[in-house]
Design a protein around this motif. Structure first.
Motif, short mmCIF file in Angstrom:
data_model
loop_
_atom_site.label_atom_id
_atom_site.label_comp_id
_atom_site.label_asym_id
_atom_site.label_seq_id
_atom_site.Cartn_x
_atom_site.Cartn_y
_atom_site.Cartn_z
N PRO A 101 0.82 -1.22 0.00
CA PRO A 101 0.00 0.00 0.00
C PRO A 101 0.85 1.27 0.00
N LEU A 139 -4.87 4.33 1.90
CA LEU A 139 -3.80 3.34 1.63
C LEU A 139 -2.97 3.10 2.88
N CYS A 142 -4.80 0.78 5.00
CA CYS A 142 -4.66 -0.61 4.50
C CYS A 142 -3.31 -1.19 4.92
N ALA A 143 -2.26 -0.35 4.85
CA ALA A 143 -0.92 -0.81 5.23
C ALA A 143 -0.90 -1.21 6.70
#
Lengths: 213, 102
Positions: A101, A139, A142-143
């Motif tokens: 991500p 993102l 998500c990481a």
């Protein structure tokens, strides 16, 4: 009776195997450091009126380099202090989970930087790229969620806060009365500064309690 | 009840402290002495004794090196240790299976 004993042994083995794979460095200093960097950068970006897409992407790109470097140095210092290898298997796993991500965020930033400069109209000011900080936020969430599988449980929730917050703001849109400059730096400051700092303070007390036990 | 699985249990691994060390090393390629000690909440002496026993049984390999001028001891499971640990888990599963109500 014997069956219970054997099942308990297997449960202990499973718990220890899971614990062995977990990343167990103290995260409070890293979170607080990133929070301070994020808040300071948002204030600086706003004060310096970093308002063009080019400058905004470069500015926050530089901030992310500072934050990443600082985080790695803090992890390294902890490893040296505890006479442990820096690039341990849990550190490797967490870094690998973070990577896709973050790489996507970097690529999107580079593309937006390359297109934004040449594009006329709305891409040439921040109101045209207001989606970019929100995409970075999502993102990043998500990481964190991916890395959360190798970290204490709260990290996944922390990741979800970024994802849900980013999506929520994306859906809500930017009200007309907020200037794009304030909005863009505000989003970065709120998520990358405020949330890191708040979670870092929370971890400072909970990690200390865990170590005292 | 078939007592065979009980008789086959490896006493080296079966001890609580050594089982904990083996479990942790089964999930990680290698771990430092301090990681083992801190995660398991054992004393330096305890960890040292258990590691020595496991090393003598051929289940662990111990590497001593220096990192930033400080000694670093890392432990890893040997192929023989992995096999013995896997056999131990199979025995526990067999014990559970044979005690399951029909």
């Amino acid at each position: 009776m014997e069956s219970n004993w054997a099942a308990e042994h297997l449960q202990v083995i499973r718990t220890l195997m899971e614990r062995s794979a977990l990343y167990r460095r103290a995260l409070a200093p890293i979170m607080i450091f990133n929070g301070v960097v994020g808040l300071a950068a948002a204030g600086l970006g706003w004060a310096l009126k970093v308002g063009s897409p080019h400058a905004f992407i470069l500015f926050w790109g530089a901030v992310s380099v500072v934050a990443l470097t600082g985080s790695f140095l803090l992890v390294r210092r902890q490893a040296i202090k505890e006479s442990e290898p820096f690039w341990s298997p849990p550190t490797r796993r967490v870094s690998q989970a973070f990577l896709p991500p973050l790489a996507a965020g970097l690529m999107i930033g580079i593309v937006a930087w390359a297109k934004g400069g040449a594009a006329p109209g709305n891409l040439s000011d921040l109101s045209g790229v207001i989606w970019l900080p929100l995409l970075w936020v999502m993102l990043y969430g998500c990481a964190f969620h991916a890395a959360g599988f190798f970290m204490p449980r709260g990290m996944k929730i922390f990741g979800w806060v970024f994802v849900v917050g980013g999506c929520g703001l994306f859906a809500a849109g930017v009200p007309d009365w907020i200037r794009p400059l304030d909005c863009a730096h505000g989003i970065m400051g709120l998520f990358f500064g405020g949330l890191h700092f708040a979670y870092g303070v929370y971890l400072y007390f909970t990690e200390r309690r865990r170590h005292e036990m | 009840m078939n007592p065979e699985p009980f008789l086959q249990i490896d006493r080296v691994i079966h001890e609580k402290g050594r089982l904990a060390i083996m479990s942790m090393l089964a999930a990680s390629a290698e771990l430092s002495f301090t990681e083992l000690r801190d995660t398991l909440g054992m004393t330096d002496g305890n960890v040292t004794t258990h590691i020595r026993t496991l090393q003598e049984a051929g289940y662990l390999s111990v590497t001593k090196s220096f990192q930033n001028n400080r000694p670093l001891t890392t432990c890893a499971m040997t192929p023989a240790g992995r096999k013995a640990f896997s056999h131990y888990i199979n025995l526990l599963e067999r014990i559970i299976q044979q005690n399951k109500p029909e």
